[in-house]
Motif scaffolding. Structure first.
Motif, mmCIF file in Angstrom:
data_model
loop_
_atom_site.group_PDB
_atom_site.id
_atom_site.type_symbol
_atom_site.label_atom_id
_atom_site.label_comp_id
_atom_site.label_asym_id
_atom_site.label_seq_id
_atom_site.Cartn_x
_atom_site.Cartn_y
_atom_site.Cartn_z
ATOM 1 N N THR A 291 81.308 65.966 62.309
ATOM 2 C CA THR A 291 81.063 65.620 60.906
ATOM 3 C C THR A 291 79.585 65.684 60.572
ATOM 4 O O THR A 291 79.166 66.264 59.554
ATOM 5 C CB THR A 291 81.613 64.216 60.612
ATOM 6 O OG1 THR A 291 82.989 64.163 60.955
ATOM 7 C CG2 THR A 291 81.451 63.867 59.145
ATOM 8 N N VAL A 292 78.780 65.062 61.450
ATOM 9 C CA VAL A 292 77.328 65.041 61.225
ATOM 10 C C VAL A 292 76.748 66.451 61.251
ATOM 11 O O VAL A 292 75.905 66.811 60.412
ATOM 12 C CB VAL A 292 76.639 64.159 62.292
ATOM 13 C CG1 VAL A 292 75.124 64.332 62.241
ATOM 14 C CG2 VAL A 292 76.998 62.702 62.075
ATOM 15 N N MET A 293 77.215 67.271 62.188
ATOM 16 C CA MET A 293 76.674 68.619 62.298
ATOM 17 C C MET A 293 77.092 69.485 61.117
ATOM 18 O O MET A 293 76.318 70.329 60.648
ATOM 19 C CB MET A 293 77.135 69.258 63.609
ATOM 20 C CG MET A 293 76.622 68.536 64.869
ATOM 21 S SD MET A 293 74.836 68.258 64.855
ATOM 22 C CE MET A 293 74.223 69.921 64.791
ATOM 23 N N LEU A 294 78.311 69.298 60.607
ATOM 24 C CA LEU A 294 78.751 70.048 59.433
ATOM 25 C C LEU A 294 77.910 69.675 58.215
ATOM 26 O O LEU A 294 77.526 70.542 57.408
ATOM 27 C CB LEU A 294 80.232 69.782 59.161
ATOM 28 C CG LEU A 294 81.229 70.488 60.091
ATOM 29 C CD1 LEU A 294 82.642 69.991 59.837
ATOM 30 C CD2 LEU A 294 81.155 72.000 59.924
ATOM 31 N N VAL A 295 77.642 68.381 58.067
ATOM 32 C CA VAL A 295 76.779 67.924 56.962
ATOM 33 C C VAL A 295 75.386 68.519 57.115
ATOM 34 O O VAL A 295 74.763 68.963 56.135
ATOM 35 C CB VAL A 295 76.718 66.382 56.928
ATOM 36 C CG1 VAL A 295 75.667 65.914 55.913
ATOM 37 C CG2 VAL A 295 78.067 65.794 56.589
ATOM 38 N N SER A 296 74.905 68.556 58.354
ATOM 39 C CA SER A 296 73.574 69.105 58.611
ATOM 40 C C SER A 296 73.513 70.587 58.268
ATOM 41 O O SER A 296 72.510 71.076 57.722
ATOM 42 C CB SER A 296 73.206 68.891 60.088
ATOM 43 O OG SER A 296 71.925 69.395 60.371
ATOM 44 N N VAL A 297 74.592 71.320 58.577
ATOM 45 C CA VAL A 297 74.645 72.747 58.246
ATOM 46 C C VAL A 297 74.553 72.943 56.737
ATOM 47 O O VAL A 297 73.805 73.802 56.237
ATOM 48 C CB VAL A 297 75.925 73.388 58.803
ATOM 49 C CG1 VAL A 297 76.099 74.809 58.235
ATOM 50 C CG2 VAL A 297 75.881 73.437 60.318
ATOM 51 N N GLU A 324 71.501 70.416 69.378
ATOM 52 C CA GLU A 324 71.483 69.147 68.648
ATOM 53 C C GLU A 324 72.711 68.310 68.982
ATOM 54 O O GLU A 324 72.615 67.095 69.200
ATOM 55 C CB GLU A 324 71.410 69.422 67.143
ATOM 56 C CG GLU A 324 70.080 70.005 66.692
ATOM 57 C CD GLU A 324 70.061 70.299 65.203
ATOM 58 O OE1 GLU A 324 70.777 69.590 64.460
ATOM 59 O OE2 GLU A 324 69.340 71.221 64.785
ATOM 60 N N ALA A 325 73.877 68.960 69.003
ATOM 61 C CA ALA A 325 75.124 68.238 69.312
ATOM 62 C C ALA A 325 75.100 67.682 70.737
ATOM 63 O O ALA A 325 75.465 66.519 70.985
ATOM 64 C CB ALA A 325 76.323 69.162 69.130
ATOM 65 N N VAL A 326 74.665 68.523 71.687
ATOM 66 C CA VAL A 326 74.599 68.085 73.091
ATOM 67 C C VAL A 326 73.579 66.968 73.256
ATOM 68 O O VAL A 326 73.790 66.009 74.009
ATOM 69 C CB VAL A 326 74.269 69.280 74.012
ATOM 70 C CG1 VAL A 326 73.993 68.795 75.434
ATOM 71 C CG2 VAL A 326 75.402 70.291 74.011
ATOM 72 N N LEU A 327 72.449 67.071 72.554
ATOM 73 C CA LEU A 327 71.401 66.047 72.663
ATOM 74 C C LEU A 327 71.894 64.699 72.148
ATOM 75 O O LEU A 327 71.619 63.658 72.766
ATOM 76 C CB LEU A 327 70.173 66.501 71.873
ATOM 77 C CG LEU A 327 68.875 65.707 72.119
ATOM 78 C CD1 LEU A 327 68.478 65.774 73.584
ATOM 79 C CD2 LEU A 327 67.759 66.239 71.235
ATOM 80 N N PHE A 376 82.841 69.754 70.151
ATOM 81 C CA PHE A 376 82.852 69.422 68.732
ATOM 82 C C PHE A 376 81.623 69.957 67.988
ATOM 83 O O PHE A 376 81.560 69.885 66.764
ATOM 84 C CB PHE A 376 82.969 67.915 68.534
ATOM 85 C CG PHE A 376 84.319 67.372 68.903
ATOM 86 C CD1 PHE A 376 85.439 67.696 68.154
ATOM 87 C CD2 PHE A 376 84.477 66.550 70.010
ATOM 88 C CE1 PHE A 376 86.693 67.210 68.496
ATOM 89 C CE2 PHE A 376 85.724 66.064 70.359
ATOM 90 C CZ PHE A 376 86.845 66.400 69.602
ATOM 91 N N GLY A 377 80.664 70.467 68.736
ATOM 92 C CA GLY A 377 79.499 71.078 68.096
ATOM 93 C C GLY A 377 79.634 72.583 67.927
ATOM 94 O O GLY A 377 78.821 73.217 67.254
ATOM 95 N N VAL A 378 80.674 73.158 68.536
ATOM 96 C CA VAL A 378 80.857 74.610 68.491
ATOM 97 C C VAL A 378 81.121 75.097 67.071
ATOM 98 O O VAL A 378 80.470 76.039 66.587
ATOM 99 C CB VAL A 378 82.009 75.045 69.429
ATOM 100 C CG1 VAL A 378 82.410 76.485 69.135
ATOM 101 C CG2 VAL A 378 81.585 74.921 70.886
ATOM 102 N N ALA A 384 77.199 77.874 61.069
ATOM 103 C CA ALA A 384 75.805 78.100 60.697
ATOM 104 C C ALA A 384 75.361 79.522 61.043
ATOM 105 O O ALA A 384 74.648 80.178 60.277
ATOM 106 C CB ALA A 384 74.901 77.082 61.395
ATOM 107 N N SER A 385 75.791 80.003 62.210
ATOM 108 C CA SER A 385 75.366 81.336 62.660
ATOM 109 C C SER A 385 75.993 82.457 61.834
ATOM 110 O O SER A 385 75.480 83.577 61.810
ATOM 111 C CB SER A 385 75.710 81.524 64.139
ATOM 112 O OG SER A 385 77.122 81.578 64.319
ATOM 113 N N ARG A 386 77.131 82.184 61.175
ATOM 114 C CA ARG A 386 77.834 83.211 60.409
ATOM 115 C C ARG A 386 77.343 83.319 58.969
ATOM 116 O O ARG A 386 77.785 84.194 58.222
ATOM 117 C CB ARG A 386 79.337 82.906 60.404
ATOM 118 C CG ARG A 386 80.007 82.960 61.769
ATOM 119 C CD ARG A 386 80.088 84.357 62.311
ATOM 120 N NE ARG A 386 80.950 85.213 61.483
ATOM 121 C CZ ARG A 386 81.145 86.503 61.692
ATOM 122 N NH1 ARG A 386 80.500 87.107 62.688
ATOM 123 N NH2 ARG A 386 81.943 87.204 60.907
#
Length: 396
Positions: A291-297, A324-327, A376-378, A384-386
């Motif tokens: 969720t956090v990473m999607l918001v960040s994207v 970021e997700a792994v960290l 869950f970070g994939v 983001a990469s696409r």
């Protein structure tokens, strides 16, 4: 690699509160798994220590209550058991549930009638005073051993040698002189719910017989010589007693080692179930990473477009978000392990238990946390990469 890590720290630092809450969720999940594992370790160790005091090859002999041919154990049966070739020690045991009081304070108690050699077979850790001697047994003396918890609750101190306690036995209340103080059971259960289980008091078994008008025993505890086969020796003892008493199936033997294994296995199953519950909370916390990473994207869409416009490859963008997700997972895992062990060691110290660091739990927590964070970070990283530079730069 170093650049990815630096970039991940910088990006996570932009939204510190959000990052901290996500890390907190991971830490709570990891800490719960660590604490549950350590509780299991303490419980298993305490259980093993208590039953080890009975000997790994120990067993008990008692009269069968399921057959009409059952007879009571007596001095002759005790003598027969002591003379068995594989028996190292044997002692009679009698148990009465009653009330004891001192200084007008009364409590429920289990009164154990034991012999002079009982401390070599059962768990009696003497703190002050002495154990029973042959004179106490032969004269059916009104002397007793009380546990430290009872001493502290009545006299506010551990050593109450010479004091008198009243024990209700057979409907008659009699005074007993305290000659020894024993350490309260070291088991985790004993320490946690000590107020809800009876106090243990030990008296000469002959005293219990005299007061109750009996000449038999409830059980005979047996310590087998090292290397002996407990099952076969127990069967031999039972057959010998039945033959001597002219009975069939009148006695039974209980293998303490088998009971220990059963209890240990049961504790292991309970731990597995609780660990699974704790892992669910860790899984839920890992979902928050997505969720956090999607918001960040979404927040950094324009930034991603600029990077791709000046030549950043898809792999770079994807790895940036993956790091970021792994960290987040790794930091949360480290914090969770630290908190879990601080709480575990504090609890173990409070309850008087010994706790050692379990590397298997730490590695399992780290592996699960990092793996879940990566998985869950994939999707956010891939999303983001696409992004196309033109579309990304149009975003406000």
């Amino acid at each position: 690699m170093v650049d990815y890590v630096k970039s991940a720290f910088q990006n996570l630092g932009r939204k510190r509160v959000r990052t901290a809450l996500t890390i907190l969720g991971i830490a709570i999940g990891v800490a719960s798994v660590v604490i549950i594992g350590n509780i299991s370790q303490c419980g298993t160790a305490a259980l093993n220590n208590e039953l080890e005091s009975l000997g790994l090859s120990g067993l008990t002999i008692s009269s069968s209550s399921e057959t009409a041919a059952a007879v009571s154990l007596n001095e002759n049966d005790l003598s027969i058991i002591k003379h068995c070739e594989e028996v190292e020690q044997a002692a009679p045991v009698m148990v009465e549930s009653t009330d004891i009081s001192a200084r007008k304070l009364s409590t429920k108690a289990l009164v154990w009638g034991i012999d002079t050699n009982a401390s070599q077979i059962i768990s009696i850790n003497l703190l002050y005073g002495r154990l029973f001697n042959t004179e106490d047994i032969s004269t059916s003396a009104n002397v007793c051993l009380v546990d430290e918890a009872f001493s502290k609750s009545t006299y506010m101190r551990s050593n109450i040698i010479g004091k008198t306690v009243s024990i209700m036995n057979g409907g008659v209340e009699e005074n007993y002189k305290v000659i020894g103080i024993i350490k309260t059971g070291s088991g985790l259960l004993q320490n946690i719910i000590g107020n809800y289980i009876p106090t243990f008091v030990y008296v000469p078994y002959t005293t219990v017989q005299t007061v109750s008008g009996r000449d038999d025993f409830d059980q005979i505890v047996v310590k087998i010589k090292s290397g002996g086969n407990v099952e076969s020796i127990g069967k031999t003892i039972v057959e010998t007693l039945n033959r001597n008493n002219g009975t069939t199936d009148a006695f039974v033997s209980n293998n303490l080692a088998k009971q220990k294994d059963s209890l240990t296995n049961m504790l292991g199953i309970i731990t597995l179930i609780l660990s699974a519950v704790g892992s669910v909370s860790l899984l839920v916390a890992s979902l928050s990473i997505m969720t956090v990473m999607l918001v960040s994207v979404n927040e950094r869409t324009r930034e991603i477009g600029i990077k791709k416009a000046i030549g950043a490859k898809r792999s770079y963008i994807m790895l940036e978000f993956m790091f970021e997700a792994v960290l987040i997972s790794l930091i949360g895992c480290i914090c969770g392990i630290a908190v879990g062990y601080i709480v575990s060691f504090a609890g173990a110290e409070y309850f008087g238990m010994q706790l050692s660091t379990r590397t298997d739990i730490m590695f399992l927590a780290v592996e699960f946390s990092v793996a879940s964070g990566t998985i869950f970070g994939v999707y956010p990283a891939y999303k983001a990469s696409r992004l196309k530079p033109v579309d990304a730069l149009r975003q406000e």
